[in-house]
Design a protein around this motif. Structure first.
Motif, PDB file in Angstrom:
ATOM      1  N   ALA A  51      -0.455  27.504 -58.343  1.00 57.72           N
ATOM      2  CA  ALA A  51      -1.763  28.126 -58.552  1.00 57.72           C
ATOM      3  C   ALA A  51      -1.784  29.542 -57.981  1.00 57.72           C
ATOM      4  CB  ALA A  51      -2.859  27.279 -57.906  1.00 57.72           C
ATOM      5  N   PHE A  52      -1.138  29.722 -56.829  1.00 58.37           N
ATOM      6  CA  PHE A  52      -1.050  31.056 -56.231  1.00 58.37           C
ATOM      7  C   PHE A  52      -0.221  31.978 -57.114  1.00 58.37           C
ATOM      8  CE2 PHE A  52       1.112  33.979 -53.161  1.00 58.37           C
ATOM      9  CZ  PHE A  52      -0.016  34.703 -52.810  1.00 58.37           C
ATOM     10  N   GLU A  53       0.900  31.475 -57.603  1.00 55.85           N
ATOM     11  CA  GLU A  53       1.787  32.297 -58.425  1.00 55.85           C
ATOM     12  C   GLU A  53       1.140  32.640 -59.761  1.00 55.85           C
ATOM     13  OE1 GLU A  53       4.791  33.683 -61.056  1.00 55.85           O
ATOM     14  OE2 GLU A  53       3.678  31.815 -61.350  1.00 55.85           O
ATOM     15  N   LEU A  62       0.535  40.112 -51.516  1.00 55.78           N
ATOM     16  CA  LEU A  62       1.432  39.250 -50.751  1.00 55.78           C
ATOM     17  C   LEU A  62       1.599  39.705 -49.303  1.00 55.78           C
ATOM     18  CD1 LEU A  62       4.264  38.666 -53.380  1.00 55.78           C
ATOM     19  CD2 LEU A  62       2.612  36.979 -52.568  1.00 55.78           C
ATOM     20  N   MET A  63       1.420  40.988 -49.044  1.00 52.74           N
ATOM     21  CA  MET A  63       1.742  41.526 -47.729  1.00 52.74           C
ATOM     22  C   MET A  63       1.002  40.837 -46.587  1.00 52.74           C
ATOM     23  SD  MET A  63       3.729  43.427 -46.084  1.00 52.74           S
ATOM     24  CE  MET A  63       4.450  44.293 -47.472  1.00 52.74           C
ATOM     25  N   PRO A  64      -0.353  40.686 -46.642  1.00 49.86           N
ATOM     26  CA  PRO A  64      -1.019  40.020 -45.515  1.00 49.86           C
ATOM     27  C   PRO A  64      -0.589  38.573 -45.337  1.00 49.86           C
ATOM     28  CG  PRO A  64      -2.561  40.410 -47.322  1.00 49.86           C
ATOM     29  CD  PRO A  64      -1.321  41.168 -47.648  1.00 49.86           C
ATOM     30  N   VAL A  65      -0.289  37.890 -46.446  1.00 46.00           N
ATOM     31  CA  VAL A  65       0.190  36.508 -46.343  1.00 46.00           C
ATOM     32  C   VAL A  65       1.530  36.465 -45.616  1.00 46.00           C
ATOM     33  CG1 VAL A  65       0.986  34.501 -47.656  1.00 46.00           C
ATOM     34  CG2 VAL A  65      -1.047  35.752 -48.401  1.00 46.00           C
ATOM     35  N   VAL A 102      -6.402  29.453 -51.773  1.00 45.51           N
ATOM     36  CA  VAL A 102      -5.010  29.357 -52.224  1.00 45.51           C
ATOM     37  C   VAL A 102      -4.095  30.137 -51.289  1.00 45.51           C
ATOM     38  CG1 VAL A 102      -3.421  29.854 -54.103  1.00 45.51           C
ATOM     39  CG2 VAL A 102      -5.706  28.994 -54.616  1.00 45.51           C
ATOM     40  N   GLN A 103      -4.526  31.331 -50.886  1.00 50.34           N
ATOM     41  CA  GLN A 103      -3.732  32.116 -49.935  1.00 50.34           C
ATOM     42  C   GLN A 103      -3.624  31.390 -48.596  1.00 50.34           C
ATOM     43  OE1 GLN A 103      -6.081  33.205 -51.929  1.00 50.34           O
ATOM     44  NE2 GLN A 103      -5.635  35.251 -52.724  1.00 50.34           N
ATOM     45  N   GLY A 104      -4.704  30.715 -48.194  1.00 52.05           N
ATOM     46  CA  GLY A 104      -4.656  29.941 -46.956  1.00 52.05           C
ATOM     47  C   GLY A 104      -3.654  28.808 -47.044  1.00 52.05           C
ATOM     48  N   PHE A 105      -3.648  28.119 -48.202  1.00 52.60           N
ATOM     49  CA  PHE A 105      -2.693  27.023 -48.382  1.00 52.60           C
ATOM     50  C   PHE A 105      -1.257  27.544 -48.329  1.00 52.60           C
ATOM     51  CE2 PHE A 105       0.031  24.155 -50.638  1.00 52.60           C
ATOM     52  CZ  PHE A 105      -0.416  22.890 -50.287  1.00 52.60           C
ATOM     53  N   VAL A 106      -1.006  28.632 -49.045  1.00 53.15           N
ATOM     54  CA  VAL A 106       0.349  29.183 -49.083  1.00 53.15           C
ATOM     55  C   VAL A 106       0.779  29.641 -47.689  1.00 53.15           C
ATOM     56  CG1 VAL A 106       1.754  31.069 -50.006  1.00 53.15           C
ATOM     57  CG2 VAL A 106       0.202  29.822 -51.505  1.00 53.15           C
ATOM     58  N   SER A 111       4.439  28.823 -43.463  1.00 55.72           N
ATOM     59  CA  SER A 111       4.617  28.873 -42.002  1.00 55.72           C
ATOM     60  C   SER A 111       5.411  27.674 -41.517  1.00 55.72           C
ATOM     61  CB  SER A 111       3.251  28.922 -41.308  1.00 55.72           C
ATOM     62  OG  SER A 111       2.569  30.124 -41.597  1.00 55.72           O
ATOM     63  N   ALA A 112       5.157  26.513 -42.112  1.00 53.98           N
ATOM     64  CA  ALA A 112       5.913  25.316 -41.733  1.00 53.98           C
ATOM     65  C   ALA A 112       7.385  25.474 -42.072  1.00 53.98           C
ATOM     66  CB  ALA A 112       5.324  24.086 -42.433  1.00 53.98           C
TER      67      ALA A 112
END
Length: 230
Positions: A51-53, A62-65, A102-106, A111-112
């Motif tokens: 969904a993000f892609e 993408l930079m802040p993510v 979606v950005q939060g999920f990604v 991060s994991a």
């Protein structure tokens, strides 16, 4: 093809739901519970990443993510000597609140993966991706409903310690059990209560320290560069 790409996340979420329903209502297939659990979690993670892609994010989007992923991963490694205490959960919440669900999920899922490259990769990584990803979605929900009060974020950070633990402990049940039973779930989740509480209290402290500053910086970046606009 473009229509299929847009439908694929929903198809994967449907597959995840199917795995859960099969696992719940067809007792004869409980011998395959580990495969179904991992299949369901994997479909959920893949759906949100797709969904993000599908939004075709630019390098600017993408930079802040990526910065948040790097910061959260480094923070987890630095605090790894303190059990259950790390800034990942709060940073993922901030990503959802300022950037969207979606950005939060990604941010949570990546991060994991990145932090486990240093701390140890294994089957549990998928469940950690799902756990932190769900927390990013919750942060995105707060953005949608304009719920950004500091006290509310702190409460959610505390609760997220338990939510993350409950999601990841599905892996624990799958690994140590020979089948699914209420007794096994109660044993595993009861034994994890103290660890989840420590995680939640750690999140609360990090939220008090980090939330206002991090979200203010992210909001400034979003406004300045018009992130997410198409």
């Amino acid at each position: 093809m473009n229509r299929f790409r847009k439908l694929l996340p929903w198809l994967l979420l449907g597959a995840m739901t199917g795995c859960i329903l099969v696992l719940t209502f067809l007792p004869g297939l409980t011998q395959y519970y580990t495969l179904l659990l991992f299949g369901g979690a994997g479909c959920c993670v893949a759906a949100l990443l797709l969904a993000f892609e599908n939004h075709r994010p630019s390098a600017r989007d993408l930079m802040p993510v990526m910065v948040l992923v790097a910061t959260a991963s480094l923070g987890r490694v630095v605090f790894s000597f303190v059990p259950q205490v790390q800034p990942v959960t709060v940073l993922v919440l901030c990503a959802g609140i300022s950037l969207g669900p979606v950005q939060g999920f990604v941010t949570g899922a990546l991060s994991a993966v990145v932090s486990n490259l240093m701390l140890g990769m294994g089957p549990w990584t998928l469940w950690q991706m799902l756990g932190w990803g769900v927390i990013g979605l919750l942060g995105g929900g707060m953005k949608r409903f304009r719920l950004r009060q500091k006290w509310l974020v702190c409460v959610l950070a505390l609760i997220s310690g338990f939510l993350y633990g409950w999601i990841v402990d599905i892996w624990t049940v799958a690994f140590y059990g020979e089948g699914i039973s209420l007794e096994l779930f109660l044993t595993v989740y009861g034994a994890a209560t103290l660890f989840n509480l420590i995680h939640g209290v750690g999140n609360l402290i990090f939220a008090l320290l980090l939330y206002p500053t991090v979200c203010r910086k992210l909001d400034r970046v979003v406004v300045k560069y018009g992130l997410g606009r198409r």
